[in-house]
Design a protein around this motif. Structure first.
Motif, mmCIF file in Angstrom:
data_model
loop_
_atom_site.group_PDB
_atom_site.id
_atom_site.type_symbol
_atom_site.label_atom_id
_atom_site.label_comp_id
_atom_site.label_asym_id
_atom_site.label_seq_id
_atom_site.Cartn_x
_atom_site.Cartn_y
_atom_site.Cartn_z
ATOM 1 N N GLY A 1 0.694 -1.509 -0.232
ATOM 2 C CA GLY A 1 -0.237 0.275 -0.004
ATOM 3 C C GLY A 1 0.728 1.330 0.092
ATOM 4 O O GLY A 1 1.895 1.412 -0.230
ATOM 5 N N PRO A 2 0.528 2.628 0.032
ATOM 6 C CA PRO A 2 0.713 3.272 -0.320
ATOM 7 C C PRO A 2 2.358 3.886 0.941
ATOM 8 O O PRO A 2 1.857 3.072 2.944
ATOM 9 C CB PRO A 2 -0.152 4.438 0.877
ATOM 10 N N THR A 23 -1.264 0.530 -9.914
ATOM 11 C CA THR A 23 -0.300 0.968 -9.070
ATOM 12 C C THR A 23 0.685 2.145 -9.555
ATOM 13 O O THR A 23 1.443 2.131 -10.540
ATOM 14 C CB THR A 23 0.609 0.169 -7.977
ATOM 15 N N GLU A 75 7.599 8.708 -11.737
ATOM 16 C CA GLU A 75 6.839 8.707 -10.940
ATOM 17 C C GLU A 75 6.544 7.483 -12.376
ATOM 18 O O GLU A 75 5.980 8.166 -13.046
ATOM 19 C CB GLU A 75 5.339 9.095 -10.457
ATOM 20 N N ARG A 80 2.863 4.002 -13.920
ATOM 21 C CA ARG A 80 1.892 3.587 -13.424
ATOM 22 C C ARG A 80 2.513 1.538 -13.759
ATOM 23 O O ARG A 80 3.312 1.466 -15.132
ATOM 24 C CB ARG A 80 1.212 3.448 -14.131
ATOM 25 N N VAL A 83 6.039 2.941 -2.852
ATOM 26 C CA VAL A 83 4.641 2.681 -3.563
ATOM 27 C C VAL A 83 3.503 4.370 -3.228
ATOM 28 O O VAL A 83 3.804 4.490 -2.304
ATOM 29 C CB VAL A 83 3.175 1.604 -3.231
ATOM 30 N N VAL A 84 2.860 5.009 -4.499
ATOM 31 C CA VAL A 84 2.216 6.101 -3.435
ATOM 32 C C VAL A 84 0.709 5.914 -4.059
ATOM 33 O O VAL A 84 0.211 6.267 -2.611
ATOM 34 C CB VAL A 84 2.205 7.431 -5.066
ATOM 35 N N SER A 85 0.645 5.053 -4.674
ATOM 36 C CA SER A 85 -1.001 4.387 -4.720
ATOM 37 C C SER A 85 -1.261 2.737 -5.260
ATOM 38 O O SER A 85 -0.615 2.427 -6.010
ATOM 39 C CB SER A 85 -1.828 5.764 -5.380
ATOM 40 N N THR A 86 -2.232 2.317 -4.591
ATOM 41 C CA THR A 86 -2.635 0.860 -5.572
ATOM 42 C C THR A 86 -3.957 1.051 -6.182
ATOM 43 O O THR A 86 -4.426 2.230 -5.878
ATOM 44 C CB THR A 86 -2.699 0.058 -4.361
ATOM 45 N N GLY A 87 -3.656 0.919 -7.512
ATOM 46 C CA GLY A 87 -4.721 1.542 -8.569
ATOM 47 C C GLY A 87 -5.778 -0.015 -8.733
ATOM 48 O O GLY A 87 -5.009 -1.349 -9.044
#
Length: 129
Positions: free
Chosen positions: A27-28, A70, A84, A86, A123-127
């Motif tokens: 996660g973040p 992510t 950054e 993806r 990790v900045v965000s998980t998508g």
């Protein structure tokens, strides 16, 4: 600068951010330190593991376990440059490599002629995809 990067890598190793365990949730803030490589040319237009067509000019990456979609910040340890990306692909896990970057993403943090660079992945965000 190299001494500072080496010191940071040592601290990360001791702190446990050089890898993950089966119990570490992704996660973040999830971190990993290791070697990044790049891919481009012969993969252009091929379908990635996520189903997207590969485009070496996009800021994308292949990772063995991060969920597709992510967003991860990749920082070269020797220069501090960041990009950054993806995550939209997988790779077979070359020994010591933690992430494969598209040609465009790699070129933001190091010259592609180098081929490999030591990085920190955060990790900045998980998508979910």
């Amino acid at each position: 600068m190299r001494a500072a990067a080496a010191a940071l890598a040592a601290v990360c190793l001791l702190a446990g951010c050089a890898g993950t365990t089966a119990n570490t949730p992704i996660g973040p803030g999830w971190r990993q330190v290791g070697t990044a490589s790049w891919y481009g040319g012969k993969y252009q237009g091929r379908t990635t593991a996520s189903g997207d067509p590969f485009d070496k000019e996009q800021l994308t990456a292949a990772h063995p376990k991060l969920p597709f979609g992510t967003i991860a910040r990749v920082r070269a340890l020797d220069t501090g440059r960041t990009v950054e990306v993806r995550v939209n692909d997988r790779f077979g896990g070359h020994k010591g490599r933690v992430i494969d970057l598209s040609e465009a993403a790699f070129s933001r943090i190091a010259p592609t002629a180098r081929g490999l660079v030591e990085v920190e992945v955060v990790v900045v965000s998980t998508g979910a995809r």
